[in-house]
Motif scaffolding. Structure first.
Motif, PDB file in Angstrom:
ATOM      1  N   ALA A  36      13.943  24.854 -22.034  1.00 47.90           N
ATOM      2  CA  ALA A  36      12.696  24.898 -21.271  1.00 47.90           C
ATOM      3  C   ALA A  36      12.551  23.728 -20.300  1.00 47.90           C
ATOM      4  N   VAL A  37      13.179  22.578 -20.628  1.00 44.46           N
ATOM      5  CA  VAL A  37      13.022  21.395 -19.768  1.00 44.46           C
ATOM      6  C   VAL A  37      14.297  21.053 -19.001  1.00 44.46           C
ATOM      7  N   TRP A  38      15.358  21.779 -19.241  1.00 45.58           N
ATOM      8  CA  TRP A  38      16.673  21.432 -18.699  1.00 45.58           C
ATOM      9  C   TRP A  38      16.675  21.251 -17.179  1.00 45.58           C
ATOM     10  N   ASP A  39      16.211  22.257 -16.448  1.00 42.57           N
ATOM     11  CA  ASP A  39      16.283  22.217 -14.980  1.00 42.57           C
ATOM     12  C   ASP A  39      15.417  21.104 -14.394  1.00 42.57           C
ATOM     13  N   LEU A  40      14.193  20.975 -14.895  1.00 44.07           N
ATOM     14  CA  LEU A  40      13.289  19.950 -14.384  1.00 44.07           C
ATOM     15  C   LEU A  40      13.834  18.548 -14.662  1.00 44.07           C
ATOM     16  N   CYS A  41      14.318  18.323 -15.875  1.00 46.68           N
ATOM     17  CA  CYS A  41      14.871  17.014 -16.229  1.00 46.68           C
ATOM     18  C   CYS A  41      16.149  16.715 -15.445  1.00 46.68           C
ATOM     19  N   ARG A  42      16.963  17.736 -15.169  1.00 44.36           N
ATOM     20  CA  ARG A  42      18.175  17.521 -14.382  1.00 44.36           C
ATOM     21  C   ARG A  42      17.819  17.005 -12.988  1.00 44.36           C
ATOM     22  N   ARG A  43      16.876  17.669 -12.333  1.00 42.21           N
ATOM     23  CA  ARG A  43      16.501  17.246 -10.981  1.00 42.21           C
ATOM     24  C   ARG A  43      15.856  15.855 -10.988  1.00 42.21           C
ATOM     25  N   ALA A  44      15.067  15.565 -12.013  1.00 44.82           N
ATOM     26  CA  ALA A  44      14.444  14.244 -12.117  1.00 44.82           C
ATOM     27  C   ALA A  44      15.498  13.158 -12.334  1.00 44.82           C
ATOM     28  N   ALA A  45      16.495  13.442 -13.171  1.00 46.54           N
ATOM     29  CA  ALA A  45      17.556  12.467 -13.437  1.00 46.54           C
ATOM     30  C   ALA A  45      18.406  12.231 -12.193  1.00 46.54           C
ATOM     31  N   ILE A  46      18.638  13.272 -11.408  1.00 47.16           N
ATOM     32  CA  ILE A  46      19.387  13.098 -10.159  1.00 47.16           C
ATOM     33  C   ILE A  46      18.615  12.175  -9.215  1.00 47.16           C
ATOM     34  N   ARG A  47      17.292  12.352  -9.157  1.00 43.88           N
ATOM     35  CA  ARG A  47      16.472  11.530  -8.272  1.00 43.88           C
ATOM     36  C   ARG A  47      16.435  10.062  -8.700  1.00 43.88           C
ATOM     37  N   ASP A  48      16.706   9.782  -9.962  1.00 44.90           N
ATOM     38  CA  ASP A  48      16.558   8.426 -10.486  1.00 44.90           C
ATOM     39  C   ASP A  48      17.636   7.454 -10.021  1.00 44.90           C
ATOM     40  N   HIS A  49      18.710   7.948  -9.419  1.00 46.98           N
ATOM     41  CA  HIS A  49      19.787   7.062  -8.973  1.00 46.98           C
ATOM     42  C   HIS A  49      20.583   7.772  -7.873  1.00 46.98           C
ATOM     43  N   SER A  50      21.171   7.002  -6.967  1.00 46.15           N
ATOM     44  CA  SER A  50      21.967   7.598  -5.885  1.00 46.15           C
ATOM     45  C   SER A  50      23.386   7.883  -6.385  1.00 46.15           C
ATOM     46  N   TRP A  51      23.498   8.864  -7.280  1.00 46.96           N
ATOM     47  CA  TRP A  51      24.774   9.231  -7.901  1.00 46.96           C
ATOM     48  C   TRP A  51      25.798   9.665  -6.861  1.00 46.96           C
ATOM     49  N   TYR A 115      22.012  12.813   1.460  1.00 48.79           N
ATOM     50  CA  TYR A 115      20.997  13.207   0.494  1.00 48.79           C
ATOM     51  C   TYR A 115      21.644  13.524  -0.857  1.00 48.79           C
ATOM     52  N   LEU A 116      20.832  13.593  -1.884  1.00 54.86           N
ATOM     53  CA  LEU A 116      21.300  14.008  -3.198  1.00 54.86           C
ATOM     54  C   LEU A 116      21.026  15.491  -3.365  1.00 54.86           C
ATOM     55  N   ARG A 117      22.067  16.224  -3.712  1.00 59.32           N
ATOM     56  CA  ARG A 117      21.918  17.672  -3.873  1.00 59.32           C
ATOM     57  C   ARG A 117      21.853  18.036  -5.359  1.00 59.32           C
ATOM     58  N   ASP A 118      21.232  19.139  -5.638  1.00 64.08           N
ATOM     59  CA  ASP A 118      21.158  19.648  -7.005  1.00 64.08           C
ATOM     60  C   ASP A 118      22.427  20.447  -7.294  1.00 64.08           C
ATOM     61  N   LEU A 119      23.137  20.061  -8.344  1.00 64.46           N
ATOM     62  CA  LEU A 119      24.322  20.793  -8.800  1.00 64.46           C
ATOM     63  C   LEU A 119      24.045  21.280 -10.221  1.00 64.46           C
ATOM     64  N   PRO A 120      23.661  22.535 -10.404  1.00 66.58           N
ATOM     65  CA  PRO A 120      23.325  23.021 -11.741  1.00 66.58           C
ATOM     66  C   PRO A 120      24.517  23.089 -12.697  1.00 66.58           C
ATOM     67  N   GLU A 121      25.746  23.149 -12.191  1.00 66.50           N
ATOM     68  CA  GLU A 121      26.918  23.335 -13.043  1.00 66.50           C
ATOM     69  C   GLU A 121      27.379  21.996 -13.635  1.00 66.50           C
ATOM     70  N   PRO A 122      27.267  21.810 -14.958  1.00 70.19           N
ATOM     71  CA  PRO A 122      27.638  20.536 -15.592  1.00 70.19           C
ATOM     72  C   PRO A 122      29.099  20.129 -15.384  1.00 70.19           C
ATOM     73  N   SER A 164      21.650   1.846 -15.531  1.00 73.38           N
ATOM     74  CA  SER A 164      22.220   0.554 -15.118  1.00 73.38           C
ATOM     75  C   SER A 164      23.744   0.599 -15.114  1.00 73.38           C
ATOM     76  N   ASP A 165      24.328   1.212 -16.144  1.00 69.28           N
ATOM     77  CA  ASP A 165      25.789   1.353 -16.194  1.00 69.28           C
ATOM     78  C   ASP A 165      26.297   2.146 -14.999  1.00 69.28           C
ATOM     79  N   ALA A 166      25.595   3.225 -14.671  1.00 68.64           N
ATOM     80  CA  ALA A 166      26.015   4.076 -13.557  1.00 68.64           C
ATOM     81  C   ALA A 166      25.904   3.342 -12.229  1.00 68.64           C
ATOM     82  N   LYS A 167      24.839   2.550 -12.056  1.00 66.34           N
ATOM     83  CA  LYS A 167      24.665   1.810 -10.807  1.00 66.34           C
ATOM     84  C   LYS A 167      25.791   0.803 -10.603  1.00 66.34           C
TER      85      LYS A 167
END
Length: 199
Positions: A36-51, A115-122, A164-167
């Motif tokens: 139920a939260v997967w898609d929303l949390c994925r997009r939020a996590a992508i926004r949290d860092h310039s991956w 920009y950061l794009r949404d990639l639904p495929e893990p 922090s590790d990812a940054k």
């Protein structure tokens, strides 16, 4: 290579849940809750860092509008898969304003962006993102699954640690980005501005 089940079960383990899901459509309580939260949390996590793994570039063309919000002359819609604008690449730099999902400016275009794009495929994700995302999922659903025994504050700290590790890793992988001088820098330093040297 990441997959839905592995990440979901990592989140479940972080919560302290012994039950593991077996498929993305798992009909258990924890399976439904994570889904139920997967898609929303994925997009939020992508926004949290310039991956690096979600970074993309595009050249935008102006959209046809009856009027463009004052005082701008043109409006450029972001790509459909964009979850966060990183920067406008046009040189010389152009003033702009991001409103909703459009860039407003006075350039006729095209407007070039990173920009950061949404990639639904893990399977396309960096492993560091998969770990961080599992931790964010755990924070989101921990109380609902484990009740008061789940420490949400500690879970959020784990998520921030993963960011922090990812940054640090992304910073080592990328060269320093050099930008053209702004008009103010040129006027202030007479064309001799050196980032990090002039003060």
């Amino acid at each position: 290579m990441s997959d839905y089940v592995t990440i979901a079960n990592m989140a479940a383990s972080l919560i302290g849940e012994d039950d593991q899901i077996r498929t993305p459509d798992d009909d258990t309580h924890i399976g439904r809750t994570i889904r139920a939260v997967w898609d929303l949390c994925r997009r939020a996590a992508i926004r949290d860092h310039s991956w690096n793994c979600f970074m993309a570039r595009d050249g935008l063309t102006a959209e046809a509008l009856p009027t463009v919000p004052y005082p701008w002359s043109y409006s450029f819609p972001l790509p459909a898969d964009s979850v966060r604008l990183i920067e406008v690449l046009n040189t010389p730099r152009i003033p702009y304003q991001l409103e909703g999902r459009s860039i407003l400016c006075d350039s006729i275009g095209p407007v070039y962006v990173r920009y950061l794009r949404d990639l639904p495929e893990p399977a396309l994700w960096d492993d560091l993102f998969a770990v961080a995302f599992a931790r964010r999922i755990a924070v989101q659903v921990g109380k609902r699954i484990a009740g008061s025994s789940y420490d949400q504050v500690a879970g959020w700290r784990l998520y921030q640690s993963a960011l922090s590790d990812a940054k640090r890793t992304d910073a080592r992988e990328n060269p320093q980005v050099e930008h053209d001088m702004t008009a103010w820098e040129t006027a202030r330093f007479g064309g001799s501005y050196i980032p990090g040297v002039n003060a």
